[in-house]
Write a protein that holds these residues in place. Sequence first.
Motif: not given
Length: 537
Positions: A291-316
């Motif tokens: 489950i820790l490996d799974n959470m690391v993967q989730l965190l990586e996905k979250y970080a990637s998604n967060l970057e997209e959100i930050v980029e989108s919010r920055t454009r806004e």
Amino acid sequence: MQSTLSIGANSNALGGLTDEQVFTLVATYRDRLVAVKKASRQIIPLTRPTLVHLKKLAEISHENINPFIGACINPPRTCILTNYCSRGSLQDILENDDIKLDRSFKISLIMDLANGLNFIHSSFLICHGHLKSTNCLVDSRWVLKISSYGVGIFRDVAAHDDKLGEYEVYRRKLWTAPEILRLEGSAIYPENGTQKGDIYSFGIILQEILCRALPFFIGMNELTPTDVIDNLKEIRTTPFRPDLPLSSRQSDVALVDLITSCWDEHPEARPSASAIKQAVLKVNHGKKINILDNMVQLLEKYASNLEEIVESRTRELVVEKKKTDSLLYQMLPESVAEQLKMGKKVEAEIFEGVTIYFSDIVGFTSLSSDSSPMQIVNLLNDLYTLFDDTIEKYDVYKVETIGDAYMVVSGVPKKNENRHVAEIASMALDLLSKVKEFKVRHRPDHHLCLRIGLHTGPCAAGVVGLTMPRYCLFGDTVNIASRMESNGQPHKIHLSSETREALSGFKGYVIEMRGQIEIKGMGPVVTYWLLDGQVVE
């Protein structure tokens, strides 16, 4: 000793022990944080078999079994000490909407549960007897650990049930196998449960995990725990079981098949704990999930998604900043606004050569008296929108509008050598031509008459005020431009001699002498009419 709040909103007690997982009583034992569970049976006879059993409990070590640390048998403080799991119970996790459980997360929890149950069934314990989601705890590493095993000697179910209401008594039985429920009150009732009863309980917990709902979807339908238990006790052609939603049946066929086999009406038809372990592995294509490996993967996905959100919010944010800046630049010159944004004080400045434009609507007072306030607002909005669109073509700055008066300047705040007079002259001709075609909405037959005055000379300019700051012009040039407008005539552009002289340096403008007129505060002066010239298309 103190109480601590576990993660989750609601939970169940542990069989016949009087704990509540919402607030777990914790203490420090040998520098170790432990959970303290009060026992419903206060007097524990310390026979040799009991001591041997407790010693074996303390020696159990498995990743998916919550360690039994010890017990206090001094009435009225009889209690059990187990390892403290900071995430609370499985039911706490499932009821917490803030915790997102994807399929991998769920399979990991199920795998932990299957491993722990298989260990219990192959150990001296033989079975758990009270397996339920509130007895499955989750530690800080998100590892599920089965708790409350082998502690039947600390339970006094009858005494404990007397303290609970009917609803709670029946709710605690939702994980109990039907064949065991039917033996309640009989001499052959299995106090410590059976292996096949554990398998049924495992199936009910799987329903909780898969659907993130209480057993039999209590709280999501009209059934009460009493209704469920009564239905389970009945022997039917089609046994009473939780009705799994179609979405779950279609998306997790293998898990649904495992669940239905676990709660089979015939205990002997239910799979063994080892078979369940292999079935869960097969569901995950033979992979063991950490489950820790799974959470690391989730965190990586979250970080990637967060970057997209930050980029989108920055454009806004950039878009909104542009809107804000655009609004600010309509109130103040851009160069002045930028200084104010940086926190700088804007000093007043003397401009040696500027040309100022004033205009107003002839007969505006009489037109206002014959119109409603809203009609006048609409009229001025339409007219000044037309004016604002027109002056954008020229190197000018709109200073202000007061009622029907419109004031524009060139050469301030951006200096443009001597072009200010040509810019204002061309703009005035353009506005005059536009107003001749302008239609008043509420008076289509009425033709507006514009009176314009121009003057060229020096002036001072600066920001005035803190609340609603305005960029204002000061000096005789402002007053004379206003006099040129007030002493002008409808549909004509009135020039001072200074403006006429400055404009003579530019070709293409047709100027006519008006002659000498008396102007208040100035005496007799010679003025001119601007008849034609260069207009930006």
